[in-house]
Design a protein around this motif. Structure first.
Motif, PDB file in Angstrom:
ATOM      1  N   PRO A  49       8.307   9.451   6.120  1.00 39.79           N
ATOM      2  CA  PRO A  49       9.400   8.573   6.553  1.00 39.79           C
ATOM      3  C   PRO A  49      10.065   9.048   7.847  1.00 39.79           C
ATOM      4  CG  PRO A  49       9.985   9.707   4.517  1.00 39.79           C
ATOM      5  CD  PRO A  49       8.558  10.017   4.803  1.00 39.79           C
ATOM      6  N   PHE A  50      10.131  10.356   8.042  1.00 39.48           N
ATOM      7  CA  PHE A  50      10.725  10.888   9.272  1.00 39.48           C
ATOM      8  C   PHE A  50       9.833  10.586  10.470  1.00 39.48           C
ATOM      9  CE2 PHE A  50      12.122  13.569   5.746  1.00 39.48           C
ATOM     10  CZ  PHE A  50      13.481  13.325   5.813  1.00 39.48           C
ATOM     11  N   PHE A  51       8.528  10.685  10.263  1.00 43.97           N
ATOM     12  CA  PHE A  51       7.577  10.377  11.330  1.00 43.97           C
ATOM     13  C   PHE A  51       7.668   8.902  11.718  1.00 43.97           C
ATOM     14  CE2 PHE A  51       3.385   9.079  12.846  1.00 43.97           C
ATOM     15  CZ  PHE A  51       3.189  10.005  13.871  1.00 43.97           C
ATOM     16  N   VAL A  52       7.692   8.019  10.736  1.00 52.69           N
ATOM     17  CA  VAL A  52       7.780   6.582  11.018  1.00 52.69           C
ATOM     18  C   VAL A  52       9.112   6.264  11.694  1.00 52.69           C
ATOM     19  CG1 VAL A  52       7.838   4.270   9.997  1.00 52.69           C
ATOM     20  CG2 VAL A  52       6.160   5.935   9.206  1.00 52.69           C
ATOM     21  N   SER A  69      16.987  -4.999  16.018  1.00 54.82           N
ATOM     22  CA  SER A  69      17.658  -5.534  14.833  1.00 54.82           C
ATOM     23  C   SER A  69      17.060  -4.911  13.576  1.00 54.82           C
ATOM     24  CB  SER A  69      17.504  -7.055  14.775  1.00 54.82           C
ATOM     25  OG  SER A  69      16.138  -7.389  14.549  1.00 54.82           O
ATOM     26  N   PHE A  70      17.785  -5.043  12.487  1.00 52.88           N
ATOM     27  CA  PHE A  70      17.272  -4.552  11.205  1.00 52.88           C
ATOM     28  C   PHE A  70      15.968  -5.246  10.859  1.00 52.88           C
ATOM     29  CE2 PHE A  70      16.901  -5.148   6.607  1.00 52.88           C
ATOM     30  CZ  PHE A  70      16.826  -3.820   6.195  1.00 52.88           C
ATOM     31  N   ARG A  71      15.909  -6.545  11.064  1.00 50.80           N
ATOM     32  CA  ARG A  71      14.719  -7.320  10.705  1.00 50.80           C
ATOM     33  C   ARG A  71      13.496  -6.881  11.507  1.00 50.80           C
ATOM     34  NH1 ARG A  71      15.036 -13.628  11.459  1.00 50.80           N
ATOM     35  NH2 ARG A  71      13.611 -13.309  13.164  1.00 50.80           N
ATOM     36  N   ARG A  72      13.672  -6.664  12.801  1.00 49.99           N
ATOM     37  CA  ARG A  72      12.546  -6.219  13.626  1.00 49.99           C
ATOM     38  C   ARG A  72      12.152  -4.789  13.273  1.00 49.99           C
ATOM     39  NH1 ARG A  72      12.381  -7.224  19.995  1.00 49.99           N
ATOM     40  NH2 ARG A  72      12.316  -9.341  19.192  1.00 49.99           N
ATOM     41  N   ALA A  73      13.131  -3.941  13.015  1.00 53.72           N
ATOM     42  CA  ALA A  73      12.833  -2.561  12.619  1.00 53.72           C
ATOM     43  C   ALA A  73      12.085  -2.538  11.291  1.00 53.72           C
ATOM     44  CB  ALA A  73      14.124  -1.747  12.534  1.00 53.72           C
ATOM     45  N   LEU A  74      12.498  -3.400  10.363  1.00 53.28           N
ATOM     46  CA  LEU A  74      11.817  -3.491   9.071  1.00 53.28           C
ATOM     47  C   LEU A  74      10.383  -3.969   9.257  1.00 53.28           C
ATOM     48  CD1 LEU A  74      12.050  -3.335   5.956  1.00 53.28           C
ATOM     49  CD2 LEU A  74      12.733  -5.737   6.006  1.00 53.28           C
ATOM     50  N   MET A 149      -4.569   2.869  -1.496  1.00 51.19           N
ATOM     51  CA  MET A 149      -4.109   1.941  -0.471  1.00 51.19           C
ATOM     52  C   MET A 149      -2.919   1.130  -0.976  1.00 51.19           C
ATOM     53  SD  MET A 149      -6.040  -1.220   1.414  1.00 51.19           S
ATOM     54  CE  MET A 149      -5.926  -2.266  -0.027  1.00 51.19           C
ATOM     55  N   MET A 150      -3.021   0.600  -2.178  1.00 51.32           N
ATOM     56  CA  MET A 150      -1.926  -0.192  -2.733  1.00 51.32           C
ATOM     57  C   MET A 150      -0.679   0.669  -2.944  1.00 51.32           C
ATOM     58  SD  MET A 150      -3.105  -3.115  -2.542  1.00 51.32           S
ATOM     59  CE  MET A 150      -1.655  -3.906  -3.157  1.00 51.32           C
ATOM     60  N   GLN A 151      -0.870   1.893  -3.381  1.00 47.92           N
ATOM     61  CA  GLN A 151       0.262   2.804  -3.548  1.00 47.92           C
ATOM     62  C   GLN A 151       0.935   3.064  -2.202  1.00 47.92           C
ATOM     63  OE1 GLN A 151      -0.757   6.642  -5.147  1.00 47.92           O
ATOM     64  NE2 GLN A 151       1.172   7.523  -4.490  1.00 47.92           N
ATOM     65  N   ASN A 152       0.139   3.296  -1.156  1.00 45.46           N
ATOM     66  CA  ASN A 152       0.700   3.564   0.164  1.00 45.46           C
ATOM     67  C   ASN A 152       1.437   2.348   0.718  1.00 45.46           C
ATOM     68  OD1 ASN A 152      -0.265   6.182   0.182  1.00 45.46           O
ATOM     69  ND2 ASN A 152      -2.168   5.628   1.190  1.00 45.46           N
ATOM     70  N   ILE A 153       0.878   1.167   0.544  1.00 46.90           N
ATOM     71  CA  ILE A 153       1.541  -0.047   1.016  1.00 46.90           C
ATOM     72  C   ILE A 153       2.844  -0.262   0.243  1.00 46.90           C
ATOM     73  CG2 ILE A 153       1.379  -2.575   1.081  1.00 46.90           C
ATOM     74  CD1 ILE A 153      -1.610  -2.225   1.750  1.00 46.90           C
ATOM     75  N   PHE A 154       2.793  -0.098  -1.054  1.00 44.67           N
ATOM     76  CA  PHE A 154       3.971  -0.291  -1.900  1.00 44.67           C
ATOM     77  C   PHE A 154       5.078   0.700  -1.530  1.00 44.67           C
ATOM     78  CE2 PHE A 154       6.234   0.453  -5.974  1.00 44.67           C
ATOM     79  CZ  PHE A 154       6.662  -0.847  -6.226  1.00 44.67           C
ATOM     80  N   MET A 155       4.743   1.983  -1.442  1.00 44.52           N
ATOM     81  CA  MET A 155       5.736   2.999  -1.089  1.00 44.52           C
ATOM     82  C   MET A 155       6.236   2.793   0.339  1.00 44.52           C
ATOM     83  SD  MET A 155       6.272   4.701  -3.793  1.00 44.52           S
ATOM     84  CE  MET A 155       7.266   6.001  -3.108  1.00 44.52           C
ATOM     85  N   GLY A 156       5.340   2.418   1.241  1.00 48.69           N
ATOM     86  CA  GLY A 156       5.740   2.165   2.625  1.00 48.69           C
ATOM     87  C   GLY A 156       6.711   1.006   2.727  1.00 48.69           C
ATOM     88  N   PHE A 158       8.920   0.053   0.492  1.00 48.22           N
ATOM     89  CA  PHE A 158      10.242   0.480   0.049  1.00 48.22           C
ATOM     90  C   PHE A 158      10.864   1.529   0.968  1.00 48.22           C
ATOM     91  CE2 PHE A 158       8.770  -1.507  -3.883  1.00 48.22           C
ATOM     92  CZ  PHE A 158       9.835  -2.372  -4.072  1.00 48.22           C
ATOM     93  N   MET A 159      10.050   2.385   1.573  1.00 49.66           N
ATOM     94  CA  MET A 159      10.590   3.347   2.531  1.00 49.66           C
ATOM     95  C   MET A 159      11.044   2.661   3.815  1.00 49.66           C
ATOM     96  SD  MET A 159       8.463   6.893   2.366  1.00 49.66           S
ATOM     97  CE  MET A 159       6.805   6.289   2.149  1.00 49.66           C
ATOM     98  N   SER A 160      10.489   1.500   4.113  1.00 52.46           N
ATOM     99  CA  SER A 160      10.830   0.793   5.345  1.00 52.46           C
ATOM    100  C   SER A 160      12.281   0.340   5.383  1.00 52.46           C
ATOM    101  CB  SER A 160       9.908  -0.417   5.527  1.00 52.46           C
ATOM    102  OG  SER A 160       8.591   0.001   5.756  1.00 52.46           O
TER     103      SER A 160
END
Length: 178
Positions: A49-52, A69-74, A149-156, A158-160
């Motif tokens: 998350p720090f890297f992203v 904006s928050f939306r673009r950052a998300l 892959m699904m775990q990474n997308i899912f966690m990503g 929520f971290m976003s």
């Protein structure tokens, strides 16, 4: 109204940063597989998350003159995780198909054996853990890569949200781009 040029720009930067995140994940995965007792692989994974966030700030300051904006950052963060997850799934498929030969399952089983007294003290069923790992061992390389892959997308995803919340900025800082 959707600005197509802005979306194309966002996705282009997200692809580049997704590739960099993929490289971070590859390094983390290689360290975990090569030396499971070392904490370096886990530290690299926890740096995600720090890297992203760092890459999002670079995008904001370089391409958007310090305002996002928050939306673009998300959207940027979600796309970055998505692209990295896709690349990482391909790399994991190659690893599990051609290089692993059951090493991951063996590593997990030896970890359970080493931590068995701790699990028993906590009331965790060691046999249930062994059965779960045996089920993982029965998955094909495509299925394992897909699960990761699904775990990474899912966690990503929520971290976003916190990443976007922290990195959004509605006004540019004075002197930041001068």
């Amino acid at each position: 109204m959707i600005n197509v040029i802005s979306l194309i720009q966002l996705k282009a930067f997200a692809r580049q940063d997704g590739f960099l995140l993929f490289l971070l994940w590859i390094a983390s995965f290689a360290l975990i597989v090569h030396d499971p007792a070392s904490s370096w692989g886990s530290l690299l994974a926890m740096a995600t998350p720090f890297f992203v966030g760092w890459r999002l700030v670079k995008f904001r300051d370089y391409a958007l003159q310090g305002v996002i904006s928050f939306r673009r950052a998300l959207a940027f963060s979600v796309f970055t995780f998505f692209y990295a997850s896709m690349l990482f799934a391909v790399a994991q498929y190659v690893y599990f198909r051609f290089l692993d030969n059951g090493a991951l399952v063996s590593m997990l089983l030896s970890s359970i054996k080493a931590l068995e007294p701790f699990y028993r003290a906590q009331g965790v069923s060691v046999e249930g853990l062994r059965q779960s790992i045996a089920m993982i061992g029965d998955l094909s390389p495509v299925e394992i890569a897909f699960v990761f892959m699904m775990q990474n997308i899912f966690m990503g995803f929520f971290m976003s949200f916190p990443i976007a919340l922290i990195t959004r900025r509605s006004t540019a800082r004075r002197g930041a781009n001068q």
